[in-house]
Design a protein around this motif. Structure first.
Motif, mmCIF file in Angstrom:
data_model
loop_
_atom_site.group_PDB
_atom_site.id
_atom_site.type_symbol
_atom_site.label_atom_id
_atom_site.label_comp_id
_atom_site.label_asym_id
_atom_site.label_seq_id
_atom_site.Cartn_x
_atom_site.Cartn_y
_atom_site.Cartn_z
ATOM 1 N N UNK A 124 36.760 38.676 47.103
ATOM 2 C CA UNK A 124 37.367 39.592 46.139
ATOM 3 C C UNK A 124 36.331 40.614 45.680
ATOM 4 N N UNK A 125 36.738 41.874 45.715
ATOM 5 C CA UNK A 125 35.855 42.977 45.367
ATOM 6 C C UNK A 125 36.375 43.727 44.146
ATOM 7 N N UNK A 126 35.459 44.051 43.268
ATOM 8 C CA UNK A 126 35.754 44.931 42.152
ATOM 9 C C UNK A 126 35.509 46.366 42.599
ATOM 10 N N UNK A 127 36.385 47.268 42.190
ATOM 11 C CA UNK A 127 36.258 48.676 42.559
ATOM 12 C C UNK A 127 36.483 49.549 41.327
ATOM 13 N N UNK A 128 35.862 50.720 41.327
ATOM 14 C CA UNK A 128 36.011 51.604 40.176
ATOM 15 C C UNK A 128 35.886 53.059 40.590
ATOM 16 N N UNK A 129 36.481 53.920 39.785
ATOM 17 C CA UNK A 129 36.384 55.355 40.022
ATOM 18 C C UNK A 129 36.362 56.080 38.680
ATOM 19 N N UNK A 130 35.700 57.221 38.661
ATOM 20 C CA UNK A 130 35.584 57.980 37.410
ATOM 21 C C UNK A 130 36.832 58.781 37.077
ATOM 22 N N UNK A 141 46.476 54.063 43.400
ATOM 23 C CA UNK A 141 45.519 53.031 43.001
ATOM 24 C C UNK A 141 45.397 51.939 44.053
ATOM 25 N N UNK A 142 46.231 52.018 45.100
ATOM 26 C CA UNK A 142 46.333 50.916 46.060
ATOM 27 C C UNK A 142 45.494 51.106 47.316
ATOM 28 N N UNK A 143 44.818 52.239 47.441
ATOM 29 C CA UNK A 143 44.033 52.500 48.634
ATOM 30 C C UNK A 143 42.548 52.358 48.352
ATOM 31 N N UNK A 144 41.835 51.576 49.171
ATOM 32 C CA UNK A 144 40.386 51.438 48.965
ATOM 33 C C UNK A 144 39.648 52.773 49.003
ATOM 34 N N UNK A 145 40.132 53.712 49.770
ATOM 35 C CA UNK A 145 39.442 54.998 49.924
ATOM 36 C C UNK A 145 39.438 55.817 48.638
ATOM 37 N N UNK A 146 40.254 55.449 47.673
ATOM 38 C CA UNK A 146 40.322 56.178 46.412
ATOM 39 C C UNK A 146 39.208 55.804 45.447
ATOM 40 N N UNK A 147 38.516 54.727 45.720
ATOM 41 C CA UNK A 147 37.519 54.216 44.782
ATOM 42 C C UNK A 147 36.110 54.548 45.235
ATOM 43 N N UNK A 148 35.327 55.025 44.311
ATOM 44 C CA UNK A 148 33.967 55.458 44.637
ATOM 45 C C UNK A 148 32.963 54.308 44.583
ATOM 46 N N UNK A 149 33.166 53.368 43.687
ATOM 47 C CA UNK A 149 32.166 52.320 43.468
ATOM 48 C C UNK A 149 32.735 50.946 43.786
ATOM 49 N N UNK A 150 31.870 50.104 44.347
ATOM 50 C CA UNK A 150 32.287 48.772 44.778
ATOM 51 C C UNK A 150 31.235 47.736 44.388
ATOM 52 N N UNK A 151 31.710 46.541 44.070
ATOM 53 C CA UNK A 151 30.813 45.420 43.876
ATOM 54 C C UNK A 151 30.499 44.754 45.202
ATOM 55 N N UNK A 152 29.699 43.717 45.133
ATOM 56 C CA UNK A 152 29.253 43.035 46.351
ATOM 57 C C UNK A 152 30.246 41.982 46.819
ATOM 58 N N UNK A 153 31.187 41.631 45.967
ATOM 59 C CA UNK A 153 32.214 40.666 46.339
ATOM 60 C C UNK A 153 31.903 39.256 45.874
ATOM 61 N N UNK A 154 32.951 38.497 45.636
ATOM 62 C CA UNK A 154 32.815 37.090 45.263
ATOM 63 C C UNK A 154 33.862 36.286 46.026
ATOM 64 N N UNK A 155 33.441 35.152 46.569
ATOM 65 C CA UNK A 155 34.323 34.351 47.421
ATOM 66 C C UNK A 155 35.269 33.506 46.585
ATOM 67 N N UNK A 156 36.526 33.549 46.953
ATOM 68 C CA UNK A 156 37.545 32.663 46.379
ATOM 69 C C UNK A 156 38.142 31.861 47.515
ATOM 70 N N UNK A 157 38.076 30.545 47.389
ATOM 71 C CA UNK A 157 38.628 29.663 48.409
ATOM 72 C C UNK A 157 39.626 28.722 47.763
ATOM 73 N N UNK A 158 40.842 28.724 48.290
ATOM 74 C CA UNK A 158 41.897 27.875 47.764
ATOM 75 C C UNK A 158 42.248 26.850 48.828
ATOM 76 N N UNK A 159 42.047 25.587 48.509
ATOM 77 C CA UNK A 159 42.325 24.516 49.457
ATOM 78 C C UNK A 159 43.748 24.007 49.282
ATOM 79 N N UNK A 160 44.316 23.577 50.381
ATOM 80 C CA UNK A 160 45.711 23.085 50.343
ATOM 81 C C UNK A 160 45.768 21.594 50.050
#
Length: 124
Positions: A92-98, A105-124
């Motif tokens: 999961x990545x956090x994104x931001x734009x000025x 708001x749904x396209x990654x190309x619209x956002x200028x800044x990105x975090x490094x990401x954090x893993x989310x794992x859901x086990x069944x």
């Protein structure tokens, strides 16, 4: 240079909950969002919020289960994830734009800044 730092990822069983947080180094990030990317798949939109908090957007796959919020005083945005499913497993990545208004708001190309990401794992 604006920095976004995510936290809160981890391993959880299906049906469980996690809360992701993103801390921003700048105040003037008017639109913030969360995206996710599973192995072998493209990065996809999860949720977004305008700086006032009055406007939010969600992917159909998470609507009703996830909630995005922001605290402008602390320069943070959070994603509360409930009723997690194995298919929610991703980085999961956090994104931001000025800009206040994005073309979408749904396209990654619209956002200028990105975090490094954090893993989310859901086990069944």
């Amino acid at each position: 240079q604006v920095q976004l730092v995510e936290s809160g990822g981890g391993l959880v069983q299906a049906g469980g909950s996690l809360r992701l947080s993103c801390a921003a180094s700048a105040r003037t990030l008017y639109t913030m969002g969360w995206f996710r990317q599973a192995p072998g798949k493209e990065r996809e939109f999860v949720a977004a919020i305008r700086w006032t908090g009055s406007s939010t957007w969600y992917a159909d796959s998470v609507r009703g289960r996830f909630a995005i919020s922001r605290d402008n005083a602390k320069n943070t945005v959070s994603l509360q994830m409930n009723s997690l499913k194995p298919e929610d497993t991703a980085v999961y990545y956090c994104a931001a734009d000025r800009r206040i208004y994005l073309t979408t708001t749904r396209s990654p190309s619209e956002y200028e800044y990105w975090g490094q990401g954090t893993q989310v794992t859901v086990s069944s």
